[in-house]
Design a protein around this motif. Structure first.
Motif, mmCIF file in Angstrom:
data_model
loop_
_atom_site.group_PDB
_atom_site.id
_atom_site.type_symbol
_atom_site.label_atom_id
_atom_site.label_comp_id
_atom_site.label_asym_id
_atom_site.label_seq_id
_atom_site.Cartn_x
_atom_site.Cartn_y
_atom_site.Cartn_z
ATOM 1 N N CYS A 170 38.437 27.208 44.183
ATOM 2 C CA CYS A 170 39.697 26.922 43.283
ATOM 3 C C CYS A 170 39.265 26.717 42.338
ATOM 4 N N GLY A 171 39.753 28.017 41.625
ATOM 5 C CA GLY A 171 39.372 28.265 39.599
ATOM 6 C C GLY A 171 39.405 29.652 39.915
ATOM 7 N N GLU A 172 38.379 30.137 41.149
ATOM 8 C CA GLU A 172 37.943 31.420 40.230
ATOM 9 C C GLU A 172 39.183 32.767 40.891
ATOM 10 N N LEU A 173 38.147 34.143 40.026
ATOM 11 C CA LEU A 173 39.518 34.697 39.764
ATOM 12 C C LEU A 173 39.148 35.840 40.900
ATOM 13 N N LEU A 174 39.937 35.983 41.523
ATOM 14 C CA LEU A 174 39.267 37.108 42.630
ATOM 15 C C LEU A 174 40.461 38.218 42.760
ATOM 16 N N VAL A 175 40.549 39.670 43.311
ATOM 17 C CA VAL A 175 40.841 40.952 42.652
ATOM 18 C C VAL A 175 41.533 40.990 44.357
ATOM 19 N N ALA A 176 42.825 41.169 44.822
ATOM 20 C CA ALA A 176 42.994 40.954 45.936
ATOM 21 C C ALA A 176 43.813 42.440 46.530
ATOM 22 N N GLU A 177 43.438 43.357 47.197
ATOM 23 C CA GLU A 177 43.751 45.500 47.100
ATOM 24 C C GLU A 177 44.280 45.413 48.875
ATOM 25 N N GLN A 191 43.480 33.626 40.625
ATOM 26 C CA GLN A 191 42.753 32.537 39.909
ATOM 27 C C GLN A 191 43.244 31.861 41.113
ATOM 28 N N LEU A 192 42.521 31.593 42.020
ATOM 29 C CA LEU A 192 42.407 30.458 43.883
ATOM 30 C C LEU A 192 42.717 29.191 42.649
ATOM 31 N N GLN A 193 43.779 28.773 43.954
ATOM 32 C CA GLN A 193 44.210 26.996 43.428
ATOM 33 C C GLN A 193 44.974 26.921 44.497
ATOM 34 N N THR A 194 45.195 25.241 44.698
ATOM 35 C CA THR A 194 45.114 25.048 45.967
ATOM 36 C C THR A 194 47.399 24.653 45.839
ATOM 37 N N GLY A 195 46.832 24.730 46.765
ATOM 38 C CA GLY A 195 48.876 25.136 46.740
ATOM 39 C C GLY A 195 49.360 26.025 46.671
ATOM 40 N N ALA A 196 48.281 27.401 46.068
ATOM 41 C CA ALA A 196 49.566 28.791 45.508
ATOM 42 C C ALA A 196 49.577 29.512 47.282
ATOM 43 N N ARG A 197 50.404 30.382 46.058
ATOM 44 C CA ARG A 197 50.668 31.390 47.498
ATOM 45 C C ARG A 197 49.948 33.259 46.944
ATOM 46 N N LEU A 198 49.498 33.941 47.279
ATOM 47 C CA LEU A 198 48.903 35.406 46.676
ATOM 48 C C LEU A 198 50.591 36.314 47.161
ATOM 49 N N GLU A 199 51.411 35.907 46.702
ATOM 50 C CA GLU A 199 52.276 37.208 47.153
ATOM 51 C C GLU A 199 52.554 38.786 47.008
ATOM 52 N N SER A 200 52.390 39.413 47.591
ATOM 53 C CA SER A 200 53.458 41.263 47.328
ATOM 54 C C SER A 200 54.953 41.703 48.099
ATOM 55 N N ILE A 210 42.443 32.030 51.511
ATOM 56 C CA ILE A 210 41.390 32.019 51.057
ATOM 57 C C ILE A 210 40.508 31.054 51.331
ATOM 58 N N ALA A 211 40.336 29.861 50.309
ATOM 59 C CA ALA A 211 39.208 28.964 49.771
ATOM 60 C C ALA A 211 38.457 28.890 51.057
ATOM 61 N N GLY A 212 37.199 29.066 50.812
ATOM 62 C CA GLY A 212 36.088 27.893 52.396
ATOM 63 C C GLY A 212 35.581 29.664 52.520
ATOM 64 N N GLN A 213 35.901 30.489 52.654
ATOM 65 C CA GLN A 213 36.176 32.198 52.690
ATOM 66 C C GLN A 213 35.267 32.739 52.140
ATOM 67 N N PRO A 214 34.595 33.583 52.983
ATOM 68 C CA PRO A 214 32.700 34.634 52.220
ATOM 69 C C PRO A 214 34.053 35.632 50.669
ATOM 70 N N ALA A 215 32.936 36.201 49.911
ATOM 71 C CA ALA A 215 33.468 37.395 49.126
ATOM 72 C C ALA A 215 33.245 39.070 49.882
ATOM 73 N N SER A 317 31.475 30.076 36.417
ATOM 74 C CA SER A 317 30.274 28.980 36.271
ATOM 75 C C SER A 317 30.443 28.184 37.954
ATOM 76 N N LEU A 318 31.792 28.839 38.012
ATOM 77 C CA LEU A 318 32.387 28.535 39.558
ATOM 78 C C LEU A 318 31.745 29.715 40.778
ATOM 79 N N ARG A 319 31.444 30.244 40.035
ATOM 80 C CA ARG A 319 31.482 31.995 41.020
ATOM 81 C C ARG A 319 29.445 30.894 41.403
ATOM 82 N N ARG A 320 28.891 30.934 40.439
ATOM 83 C CA ARG A 320 27.195 31.665 40.471
ATOM 84 C C ARG A 320 26.804 29.347 40.283
ATOM 85 N N GLY A 321 27.612 28.503 39.969
ATOM 86 C CA GLY A 321 26.754 27.664 39.413
ATOM 87 C C GLY A 321 25.961 27.466 38.628
ATOM 88 N N GLU A 322 25.969 28.487 37.444
ATOM 89 C CA GLU A 322 25.641 28.249 36.166
ATOM 90 C C GLU A 322 25.940 28.583 35.106
#
Length: 484
Positions: A170-177, A191-200, A210-215, A317-322
């Motif tokens: 949660c907190g990362e920037l993702l792209v849905a295609e 931005q991945l957030q807890t309890g939110a929904r990706l609507e289309s 989505i959280a906890g899944q690989p990219a 920083s959330l993505r790479r840990g640095e």
């Protein structure tokens, strides 16, 4: 007198015979009608199988074995989901709909197989009629569950991350295609957030799924449409981030970086922060050892550039840990009158994105290292002539090396397909001496191709490719970049 009596007797005899024959015909017809009505009355129908009733001497009635010939009529699906899925091809259906079809076919096969094996009818006529009506009006098994249930409401699969790679948090920037027919029908950065929904328009995906899944994974919406989820690159972020003024497109920023020959550890001056696109590319180029000084005259543009820069650093920083290098200093000032801001500084390169860049050159030149490059980002050739005229009139020690335009044209390159969806095949060159024979052979081969199934794995190099410009091009792709 005797003749008249004979004629009367003859006429009477003829009429008597006619009446007797007519009565015999009517009697036969009446018997046939009676027999037919009795057979119709004694015949009853159960589930499409004819069962005849035989009355015995004791007055009881038993039923003979039903006929093995069953007249089954295909029931029209009452569910809209079944009607729509019946019109779609097999490859366009989701696994849930395919499973629903298999359940319905298995159920129909069991019903048809059980009817001929029945030896005795043990239920009444009213019960059978009520049961058949209930089955005809009842919805198909699993239809409501597929419409209302989400395909992601199941136990999550545990993924193991590769070394140096993290799972989506949660907190990362993702792209849905979502792509269909080689075109991008849907693209969204979120931005991945807890309890939110990706609507289309193609359905909804919960952020918790989505959280906890690989990219780089396909996730299906509640409607069964696969959506590709991946991490946002810097190019994606620049194109999709919130902006005030127009941004420097990635293709233009890359050319400017090549012109200025920016490397890690350089100190670069940027005038015109805008929405912060060029600032991010410069920050990546100079690295943690370099620095970027970005100056913006407008307050709203300055604030937007800072917000976009901080948002990208948080996601990184959330993505790479640095931490992303904090190597940009944003200032709200006018570069024409900001001599104190540049005091004691030297720059390896300068990037200008201004309406009148020739007005700030007298302030910038004293702070450039020998041989430094100034790249100017302009929208049209009229601004280029004004820049060169300003350099000439101010007698500045500058040389315009080149002026380039950067058009971007996307192409579609894909295997050639026929109208029926099959791959096209390359045909060998036809020689003049064997023209007629090869023509006949090609016609026969074409006929064989139509009658036989296509090889699922055609050999390498046997399929021709088509290449054409993409029908959707950017509205404005050309930018003028003078190198001074």
């Amino acid at each position: 007198m005797a003749l008249k009596v004979a004629l009367h007797r003859l006429v009477f005899t003829h009429r008597t015979l006619t009446i007797w024959a007519s009565s015999q015909r009517h009697s036969r017809h009446r018997d046939l009608l009676v027999n037919l009505s009795e057979s119709v009355r004694d015949t009853r129908t159960f589930s499409g199988a004819a069962v005849k009733r035989n009355d015995n001497k004791e007055g009881t009635s038993d039923y003979s074995r039903p006929s093995t010939k069953v007249t089954s009529r295909k029931r029209r699906p009452l569910s809209p989901l079944e009607r729509i899925s019946g019109l779609l091809p097999q490859d366009a259906l989701s696994p849930e709909v395919m499973q629903l079809r298999e359940q319905e076919s298995d159920k129909g096969a069991e019903i048809q197989g059980s009817v001929p094996n029945r030896t005795q009818v043990e239920v009444g006529d009213e019960d059978i009629v009520k049961k058949s009506e209930h089955e005809a009006h009842s919805p198909p098994v699993g239809a409501e569950e597929l419409d209302t249930g989400s395909v992601h409401h199941r136990e999550k699969q545990v993924w193991a991350a590769l070394p140096g790679e993290r799972l989506l948090t949660c907190g990362e920037l993702l792209v849905a295609e979502y792509r269909r027919k080689k075109r991008v029908e849907f693209r969204k950065m979120f931005q991945l957030q807890t309890g939110a929904r990706l609507e289309s328009s193609w359905g909804v995906i919960l952020h918790n799924d989505i959280a906890g899944q690989p990219a780089g994974l396909f996730l299906k919406t509640h409607r069964g449409v696969p959506i590709f989820i991946r991490r946002a690159s810097l190019e994606d972020y620049v194109l999709c981030m919130k902006r005030g003024p127009a941004i420097a497109y990635p293709k233009d920023a890359a050319s400017m970086l090549m012109m200025m020959d920016v490397t890690e550890g350089d100190c670069v001056l940027e005038s015109g922060s805008g929405s912060g696109a060029m600032s991010l590319f410069l920050s990546k180029a100079v690295g943690s050892k370099g620095s970027v000084l970005s100056v913006e005259v407008r307050e709203d543009h300055h604030r937007r550039a800072v917000l976009n820069y901080n948002r990208w650093r948080t996601s990184w920083s959330l993505r790479r840990g640095e931490e992303w290098p904090d190597n940009i200093q944003f200032h709200k000032a006018d570069l024409c009158t900001a001599s104190s801001l540049l005091a004691g500084r030297g720059f390896h390169a300068v990037a200008l994105d201004l309406i009148n860049p020739h007005l700030v050159l007298p302030t910038v030149i004293p702070h450039l290292h020998p041989g430094a490059v100034c790249a100017v980002y302009l929208a049209n050739i009229t601004q280029v002539t004004d820049l060169l005229e300003g350099v000439r009139c101010s007698t500045l020690p500058l040389l315009c090396e080149r002026v380039i335009e950067l058009p971007l044209r996307e192409w579609v390159v894909a295997p050639a397909l026929q109208k029926d969806g099959r791959y096209c095949n390359k045909k060998a060159q036809i020689l003049d001496e064997n023209l007629s024979q090869d023509a006949e052979a090609s016609e026969e081969s074409d006929k064989e191709d139509l009658t036989t199934e296509e090889d699922p794995d055609p050999p390498f190099g046997s399929i021709p490719y088509i290449a054409r410009p993409h029908p959707e091009q950017m509205s404005h792709t050309g930018q003028m970049l003078p190198r001074i």
